[in-house]
Every structure is written in structure tokens, then in C-alpha cells.
Motif scaffolding. Structure first.
Motif, short mmCIF file in Angstrom:
data_model
loop_
_atom_site.label_atom_id
_atom_site.label_comp_id
_atom_site.label_asym_id
_atom_site.label_seq_id
_atom_site.Cartn_x
_atom_site.Cartn_y
_atom_site.Cartn_z
N MET A 27 10.83 5.40 -35.23
CA MET A 27 10.29 4.33 -34.15
C MET A 27 10.71 4.51 -32.70
O MET A 27 12.14 4.93 -32.59
CB MET A 27 10.80 2.91 -34.64
N VAL A 28 9.90 4.32 -31.88
CA VAL A 28 10.31 4.58 -30.50
C VAL A 28 10.88 3.12 -29.89
O VAL A 28 10.13 2.27 -30.22
CB VAL A 28 8.82 4.95 -29.75
N ASP A 29 11.93 3.40 -29.29
CA ASP A 29 12.55 2.06 -28.77
C ASP A 29 12.30 2.06 -27.07
O ASP A 29 12.31 3.18 -26.44
CB ASP A 29 14.35 2.34 -29.12
N ARG A 30 12.45 1.00 -26.59
CA ARG A 30 12.26 0.95 -25.21
C ARG A 30 13.04 1.56 -24.60
O ARG A 30 13.11 2.26 -23.23
CB ARG A 30 12.18 -0.69 -24.77
N ARG A 31 14.45 1.69 -25.09
CA ARG A 31 15.40 2.66 -24.17
C ARG A 31 15.16 3.96 -24.09
O ARG A 31 15.13 4.77 -23.25
CB ARG A 31 16.88 2.41 -24.86
N ASP A 32 14.29 4.44 -25.40
CA ASP A 32 13.96 5.76 -25.31
C ASP A 32 12.91 6.16 -24.16
O ASP A 32 12.75 7.00 -23.35
CB ASP A 32 13.21 6.27 -26.65
N LEU A 33 12.23 5.26 -23.95
CA LEU A 33 11.20 5.40 -22.89
C LEU A 33 11.54 5.32 -21.46
O LEU A 33 11.14 6.09 -20.70
CB LEU A 33 9.87 4.28 -23.13
N GLY A 34 12.47 4.55 -21.25
CA GLY A 34 13.16 4.30 -20.23
C GLY A 34 14.02 5.32 -19.56
O GLY A 34 14.40 5.55 -18.49
N SER A 35 14.49 6.05 -20.74
CA SER A 35 15.71 6.92 -20.19
C SER A 35 15.08 8.28 -19.48
O SER A 35 15.83 8.73 -18.62
CB SER A 35 16.19 7.53 -21.49
N TRP A 36 13.65 8.38 -19.74
CA TRP A 36 13.10 9.88 -18.97
C TRP A 36 12.85 9.41 -17.62
O TRP A 36 13.08 9.95 -16.60
CB TRP A 36 11.89 10.36 -19.61
N LEU A 37 12.70 8.03 -17.47
CA LEU A 37 12.36 7.75 -15.96
C LEU A 37 13.84 7.69 -15.01
O LEU A 37 13.68 7.85 -14.11
CB LEU A 37 11.74 6.23 -15.95
N GLU A 38 14.82 7.22 -15.83
CA GLU A 38 15.96 7.42 -15.11
C GLU A 38 16.73 8.73 -14.73
O GLU A 38 17.75 8.67 -14.11
CB GLU A 38 17.06 6.48 -16.01
N GLY A 39 16.26 9.76 -15.35
CA GLY A 39 16.70 10.93 -15.49
C GLY A 39 17.77 11.27 -16.44
O GLY A 39 17.91 10.67 -17.37
N PRO A 40 18.77 12.35 -16.27
CA PRO A 40 19.39 12.90 -17.20
C PRO A 40 20.61 11.87 -17.61
O PRO A 40 20.80 11.11 -16.47
CB PRO A 40 20.06 14.37 -16.83
N PRO A 41 21.31 11.72 -18.58
CA PRO A 41 22.27 10.79 -18.93
C PRO A 41 23.36 11.15 -17.90
O PRO A 41 23.85 12.43 -17.76
CB PRO A 41 22.53 11.03 -20.47
N VAL A 42 24.07 9.90 -17.46
CA VAL A 42 25.34 10.07 -16.68
C VAL A 42 26.60 9.46 -17.30
O VAL A 42 26.48 8.57 -18.23
CB VAL A 42 25.08 9.27 -15.46
N GLN A 43 27.58 10.31 -17.32
CA GLN A 43 28.92 9.80 -17.93
C GLN A 43 29.25 8.53 -17.35
O GLN A 43 29.07 8.32 -16.30
CB GLN A 43 29.80 10.88 -18.09
N PRO A 44 30.15 7.71 -18.17
CA PRO A 44 30.64 6.65 -17.36
C PRO A 44 31.48 6.79 -16.33
O PRO A 44 32.33 7.80 -16.37
CB PRO A 44 31.38 5.92 -18.67
N GLY A 45 31.39 5.91 -15.31
CA GLY A 45 32.14 6.29 -14.05
C GLY A 45 31.55 7.54 -13.08
O GLY A 45 32.00 7.58 -12.04
N GLN A 46 30.42 8.05 -13.33
CA GLN A 46 29.52 8.88 -12.71
C GLN A 46 28.33 8.15 -12.38
O GLN A 46 27.86 7.38 -12.83
CB GLN A 46 29.39 10.19 -13.51
N TRP A 47 27.89 8.89 -11.22
CA TRP A 47 26.42 8.53 -10.89
C TRP A 47 25.73 9.49 -10.19
O TRP A 47 26.50 10.41 -9.63
CB TRP A 47 26.45 7.14 -9.98
N PRO A 48 24.48 9.53 -10.18
CA PRO A 48 23.67 10.70 -9.37
C PRO A 48 24.31 10.50 -7.99
O PRO A 48 24.22 9.86 -7.29
CB PRO A 48 22.32 10.32 -9.55
N GLY A 49 24.62 11.96 -7.53
CA GLY A 49 25.18 12.02 -6.25
C GLY A 49 26.87 12.02 -5.88
O GLY A 49 27.22 12.52 -4.80
N ARG A 50 27.41 11.63 -7.05
CA ARG A 50 28.90 11.50 -6.97
C ARG A 50 29.42 12.89 -6.42
O ARG A 50 30.43 13.00 -5.77
CB ARG A 50 29.43 10.78 -7.95
#
Length: 147
Positions: free
Chosen positions: A1-24
């Protein structure tokens, strides 16, 4: 089953570790001015620029539709001229984002040309790193940030 989180993940980019953010890793803030422009703004700016290019190409072609190469040429010319001189296109400006070198300077003409040629190939823009920089930005040492 496709979950809303699955659909949103590709829009947000690759997964980021806790305490990290894009550009850090690049020394950029997590949010606000100077932070990495998120994918939603980038796609919206691209749509604005493409739509304007389409209208300009339509005017240049005398109302004849179907000349995709002319639309691409107008788009490329806009990107090269505006990003190379001002650091932003019409779409970027409307959405409050701009292109800059990693050292904080303006991208310049060479970076704008190479970046635009790779952007027109589409695939380099779709392949990006944890800092949400596409191959076209990585190739020229540029980054798309919020104003």
C-alpha cells in the motif's frame, strides 16, 4: 500500500539524518535567508520560466505552436543571460531564490552557460545530493538559495 509519507519523500529529496539539514555541510543555515531552496520552490520557478519561454516562443513564431526547440532556446537564453548576470531568472526572482557560487559570489557567465546546458538535458537536475544540489549545480560549484 502506498502511504502519503512515501509520496512526500521524493518531493523532499534524499533522507537527512537527525541534526542534519540540506546545506549544513556547505555552511548554510537550516532555514531563512541563505538556506538551500527547497524542491517545491525550484519546481515552481522552473514552471514559471518554462511558461514564459513558451509564451515568448509563441510570439516569435507568429502564433504557430509546436516548435519545441524554439521554446528550449528561449528558456536557455533566459537562464544564461539572467543567471549569468543577475544570479536569478524570472521564476527565481518571483519565488525569492537565487543562484550563487559556494564562496558567496555571483555565478558568472561560464557557470550560467554550463549550468543551463546541463539543466536543458533534464537528467542532471533530477540527480541530486543530500544538500539538494543537482549535478548541474555541483558541476559549477553553485547552489540555489533563498533570498
Amino acid at each position: 500500500m502506498v502511504d502519503r509519507r512515501d509520496l512526500g519523500s521524493w518531493l523532499e529529496g534524499p533522507p537527512v539524518q537527525p541534526g542534519q539539514w540540506p546545506g549544513r555541510r556547505l555552511g548554510l543555515p537550516q532555514g531563512g535567508s541563505g538556506s538551500i531552496a527547497r524542491p517545491g520552490r525550484r519546481v515552481a520557478a522552473l514552471c514559471i520560466d518554462w511558461g514564459m519561454s513558451y509564451l515568448i516562443a509563441l510570439l516569435l513564431a507568429g502564433g504557430n505552436q509546436g516548435n519545441e526547440f524554439l521554446i528550449l532556446a528561449v528558456f536557455a537564453a533566459e537562464q544564461i543571460m539572467l543567471v549569468g548576470t543577475l544570479g536569478y531568472s524570472f521564476g527565481h526572482r518571483l519565488l525569492g531564490i537565487h543562484v550563487r557560487k559556494l564562496d558567496g559570489g555571483a555565478p558568472g557567465p561560464l557557470a550560467a552557460i554550463v549550468r543551463t546546458l546541463l539543466l536543458c538535458l533534464v537528467v542532471p537536475a533530477l540527480v541530486f545530493d543530500p544538500d539538494q544540489r543537482g549535478l548541474h549545480d555541483r558541476a559549477m560549484g553553485t547552489v540555489l538559495v533563498r533570498n
